[in-house]
Design a protein around this motif. Structure first.
Motif, PDB file in Angstrom:
ATOM      1  N   ALA A  10       0.818  -1.205   0.000  1.00 24.19           N
ATOM      2  CA  ALA A  10       0.000   0.000   0.000  1.00 24.19           C
ATOM      3  C   ALA A  10       0.854   1.257   0.000  1.00 24.19           C
ATOM      4  O   ALA A  10       0.376   2.350  -0.281  1.00 24.19           O
ATOM      5  N   THR A  11       2.124   1.116   0.318  1.00 22.32           N
ATOM      6  CA  THR A  11       3.035   2.257   0.318  1.00 22.32           C
ATOM      7  C   THR A  11       3.576   2.469  -1.085  1.00 22.32           C
ATOM      8  O   THR A  11       4.253   1.609  -1.625  1.00 22.32           O
ATOM      9  N   PRO A  12       3.312   3.611  -1.717  1.00 29.59           N
ATOM     10  CA  PRO A  12       3.685   3.768  -3.124  1.00 29.59           C
ATOM     11  C   PRO A  12       5.173   3.932  -3.370  1.00 29.59           C
ATOM     12  O   PRO A  12       5.651   3.696  -4.461  1.00 29.59           O
ATOM     13  N   SER A  13       5.921   4.369  -2.331  1.00 30.67           N
ATOM     14  CA  SER A  13       7.318   4.710  -2.578  1.00 30.67           C
ATOM     15  C   SER A  13       8.255   3.549  -2.266  1.00 30.67           C
ATOM     16  O   SER A  13       9.306   3.739  -1.666  1.00 30.67           O
ATOM     17  N   ARG A  14       7.899   2.348  -2.662  1.00 28.30           N
ATOM     18  CA  ARG A  14       8.750   1.185  -2.481  1.00 28.30           C
ATOM     19  C   ARG A  14       8.929   0.470  -3.816  1.00 28.30           C
ATOM     20  O   ARG A  14       7.958   0.117  -4.485  1.00 28.30           O
TER      21      ARG A  14
ATOM     22  N   ASP B 270       5.261  13.855  -3.901  1.00 30.34           N
ATOM     23  CA  ASP B 270       4.764  14.125  -2.555  1.00 30.34           C
ATOM     24  C   ASP B 270       5.368  13.199  -1.507  1.00 30.34           C
ATOM     25  O   ASP B 270       5.159  13.405  -0.305  1.00 30.34           O
ATOM     26  N   ALA B 271       6.099  12.185  -1.931  1.00 34.57           N
ATOM     27  CA  ALA B 271       6.703  11.246  -0.980  1.00 34.57           C
ATOM     28  C   ALA B 271       7.908  11.884  -0.301  1.00 34.57           C
ATOM     29  O   ALA B 271       8.622  12.695  -0.898  1.00 34.57           O
ATOM     30  N   GLU B 272       8.140  11.507   0.958  1.00 34.83           N
ATOM     31  CA  GLU B 272       9.288  12.014   1.700  1.00 34.83           C
ATOM     32  C   GLU B 272      10.508  11.122   1.551  1.00 34.83           C
ATOM     33  O   GLU B 272      11.633  11.569   1.755  1.00 34.83           O
ATOM     34  N   ARG B 273      10.269   9.854   1.209  1.00 35.99           N
ATOM     35  CA  ARG B 273      11.392   8.938   1.048  1.00 35.99           C
ATOM     36  C   ARG B 273      10.983   7.803   0.124  1.00 35.99           C
ATOM     37  O   ARG B 273       9.801   7.572  -0.123  1.00 35.99           O
ATOM     38  N   VAL B 274      11.977   7.105  -0.378  1.00 33.72           N
ATOM     39  CA  VAL B 274      11.740   5.933  -1.219  1.00 33.72           C
ATOM     40  C   VAL B 274      12.586   4.797  -0.670  1.00 33.72           C
ATOM     41  O   VAL B 274      13.709   5.017  -0.194  1.00 33.72           O
ATOM     42  N   GLU B 275      12.043   3.594  -0.694  1.00 33.71           N
ATOM     43  CA  GLU B 275      12.764   2.418  -0.228  1.00 33.71           C
ATOM     44  C   GLU B 275      12.944   1.455  -1.396  1.00 33.71           C
ATOM     45  O   GLU B 275      11.987   1.140  -2.112  1.00 33.71           O
ATOM     46  N   PHE B 276      14.184   1.013  -1.582  1.00 34.57           N
ATOM     47  CA  PHE B 276      14.529   0.110  -2.672  1.00 34.57           C
ATOM     48  C   PHE B 276      14.919  -1.247  -2.085  1.00 34.57           C
ATOM     49  O   PHE B 276      15.821  -1.320  -1.236  1.00 34.57           O
ATOM     50  N   SER B 277      14.282  -2.318  -2.538  1.00 38.93           N
ATOM     51  CA  SER B 277      14.762  -3.653  -2.196  1.00 38.93           C
ATOM     52  C   SER B 277      15.788  -4.059  -3.244  1.00 38.93           C
ATOM     53  O   SER B 277      15.588  -3.856  -4.443  1.00 38.93           O
ATOM     54  N   SER B 278      16.920  -4.614  -2.770  1.00 36.85           N
ATOM     55  CA  SER B 278      18.039  -4.854  -3.667  1.00 36.85           C
ATOM     56  C   SER B 278      18.811  -6.083  -3.228  1.00 36.85           C
ATOM     57  O   SER B 278      18.541  -6.685  -2.181  1.00 36.85           O
ATOM     58  N   ARG B 279      19.824  -6.437  -4.001  1.00 43.60           N
ATOM     59  CA  ARG B 279      20.705  -7.542  -3.635  1.00 43.60           C
ATOM     60  C   ARG B 279      21.519  -7.231  -2.390  1.00 43.60           C
ATOM     61  O   ARG B 279      22.073  -8.138  -1.765  1.00 43.60           O
TER      62      ARG B 279
ATOM     63  N   GLY C 168      20.083  -5.719   0.248  1.00 42.20           N
ATOM     64  CA  GLY C 168      19.097  -5.468   1.287  1.00 42.20           C
ATOM     65  C   GLY C 168      18.259  -4.243   0.984  1.00 42.20           C
ATOM     66  O   GLY C 168      18.214  -3.747  -0.140  1.00 42.20           O
ATOM     67  N   LEU C 169      17.583  -3.749   2.024  1.00 40.56           N
ATOM     68  CA  LEU C 169      16.695  -2.607   1.880  1.00 40.56           C
ATOM     69  C   LEU C 169      17.501  -1.312   1.972  1.00 40.56           C
ATOM     70  O   LEU C 169      18.235  -1.083   2.938  1.00 40.56           O
ATOM     71  N   LEU C 170      17.357  -0.464   0.969  1.00 36.92           N
ATOM     72  CA  LEU C 170      18.076   0.813   0.898  1.00 36.92           C
ATOM     73  C   LEU C 170      17.059   1.946   0.930  1.00 36.92           C
ATOM     74  O   LEU C 170      16.080   1.926   0.181  1.00 36.92           O
ATOM     75  N   THR C 171      17.288   2.908   1.799  1.00 31.77           N
ATOM     76  CA  THR C 171      16.354   4.019   1.975  1.00 31.77           C
ATOM     77  C   THR C 171      17.000   5.322   1.535  1.00 31.77           C
ATOM     78  O   THR C 171      18.150   5.600   1.873  1.00 31.77           O
ATOM     79  N   VAL C 172      16.257   6.108   0.785  1.00 26.40           N
ATOM     80  CA  VAL C 172      16.714   7.440   0.370  1.00 26.40           C
ATOM     81  C   VAL C 172      15.641   8.439   0.776  1.00 26.40           C
ATOM     82  O   VAL C 172      14.470   8.283   0.424  1.00 26.40           O
TER      83      VAL C 172
ATOM     84  N   MET D 224      21.027   8.946   1.422  1.00 24.62           N
ATOM     85  CA  MET D 224      20.931   7.496   1.278  1.00 24.62           C
ATOM     86  C   MET D 224      21.420   6.816   2.552  1.00 24.62           C
ATOM     87  O   MET D 224      22.423   7.220   3.138  1.00 24.62           O
ATOM     88  N   ASN D 225      20.719   5.768   2.963  1.00 24.84           N
ATOM     89  CA  ASN D 225      21.120   4.976   4.122  1.00 24.84           C
ATOM     90  C   ASN D 225      21.559   3.602   3.643  1.00 24.84           C
ATOM     91  O   ASN D 225      20.746   2.812   3.180  1.00 24.84           O
ATOM     92  N   PHE D 226      22.878   3.332   3.749  1.00 29.39           N
ATOM     93  CA  PHE D 226      23.471   2.112   3.212  1.00 29.39           C
ATOM     94  C   PHE D 226      24.180   1.341   4.326  1.00 29.39           C
ATOM     95  O   PHE D 226      24.562   1.930   5.352  1.00 29.39           O
ATOM     96  N   PRO D 227      24.409   0.051   4.133  1.00 29.42           N
ATOM     97  CA  PRO D 227      25.228  -0.690   5.097  1.00 29.42           C
ATOM     98  C   PRO D 227      26.690  -0.272   5.011  1.00 29.42           C
ATOM     99  O   PRO D 227      27.248  -0.138   3.920  1.00 29.42           O
ATOM    100  N   ALA D 228      27.308  -0.043   6.177  1.00 30.09           N
ATOM    101  CA  ALA D 228      28.742   0.250   6.204  1.00 30.09           C
ATOM    102  C   ALA D 228      29.525  -1.021   5.919  1.00 30.09           C
ATOM    103  O   ALA D 228      29.081  -2.132   6.228  1.00 30.09           O
TER     104      ALA D 228
END
Length: 282
Positions: A70-74, A107-116, A118-122, A134-138
């Motif tokens: 239901a969340t459009p920004s994924r 109008d979205a404040e952030r987008v979440e990407f599922s990837s190889r 893991g989940l990446l948030t911008v 962008m929030n990435f794994p260190a």
């Protein structure tokens, strides 16, 4: 039937974006292709090869990984160089968020990407509306023994050699990094064929500089590399005792990245500039 024409299938929308730059023709160009259904890997690779950019990102509204539909920004995201698929690409993710938040879902404040990876948030940076965070794994690098073959391929011997997802060659000065003229064929033969060269920055405006060579995946030198800063940020944060770092990749095009350590994650903050829009006809 007379008077009726067959409807031509709609093409795939594509946007080319200069990432990690607020100036067109700087930073790292990436293509962002918006899919309405999955395509086979051979076609995705053929599109990336045709684009002949360091990376092409392919977006598809996500229907997996337990995400709330239901969340459009994924979205799901995949990245291809002209020769192969890669596990993580920072600049093409930033470019993709620029397209989603700037054009597809303004109008979205952030987008979440599922990837190889893991989940990446911008997210939008509320301190500067034209910046994205962008929030990435260190990926902290570990020391490793000196490698003569790597030094020979780089054309210079680093003061320190580290390894994570890529080799990290640490030099004493920015001038040494700028002067590197690697033997790319030799570098490609040293798995994974991807090397970061880094050094403290001159002056007080920046904390560190870098260049990134990736002939192992078909890119001699990448202009600005987000994934490399997942490695560089924890190294320089520990070395300089700073959690917020200002970095520049000193390639010919150049690009600026602000890095913020958040535990085992790293925030990479940058700007994007749109360059071109088009349609791929398959």
């Amino acid at each position: 039937m007379l008077g009726i024409r067959a409807r031509k299938p709609a093409g795939l929308p594509m946007v080319q974006v200069d990432a990690f730059s607020d100036e067109r023709f700087r930073g790292n160009p990436a293509a962002v292709v918006v899919l309405d259904q999955p395509l086979d890997d051979a076609t995705l690779l053929a599109i990336a090869a045709e684009n002949n950019l360091s990376e092409t990102a392919f977006l598809l509204r996500s229907h997996a990984d337990g995400l709330d539909l239901a969340t459009p920004s994924r979205w799901s995201i995949r990245w291809f160089t002209p020769t192969t698929e890669v596990d993580l690409c920072g600049h093409a993710t930033l470019a993709s968020a620029h397209v989603v938040l700037g054009q597809l879902e303004p109008d979205a404040e952030r987008v979440e990407f599922s990837s190889r990876s893991g989940l990446l948030t911008v997210s939008r940076d509320h301190q500067a509306p034209d910046r994205l965070c962008m929030n990435f794994p260190a990926d902290p690098p570990q020391p490793c023994p000196a490698d003569g073959a790597l030094s020979h391929a780089l054309g210079a011997t680093p003061r320190e050699l580290l390894v994570a997802s890529y080799w990290v060659a640490v030099f004493d000065t920015q001038a040494e990094v700028r002067a590197l003229a690697p033997d790319f064929a030799a570098l490609a033969k040293l798995p994974p064929g991807e090397v970061i060269a880094t050094a403290p920055a001159d002056g007080d405006e920046l904390d560190f500089v870098s260049r990134f060579f990736a002939p192992g995946v078909g890119i001699d030198e990448d202009p600005v590399t987000g994934s490399a800063h997942c490695i560089l940020a924890p190294y320089w944060a520990a070395r300089l005792a700073k959690q917020r770092l200002r970095a520049r990749q000193i390639s010919a095009r150049g690009g600026f990245i602000e890095c913020v350590m958040r535990g085992d994650r790293v925030e990479l903050i940058g700007r994007c500039v749109g360059y071109a829009r088009g349609t791929i006809d398959l």
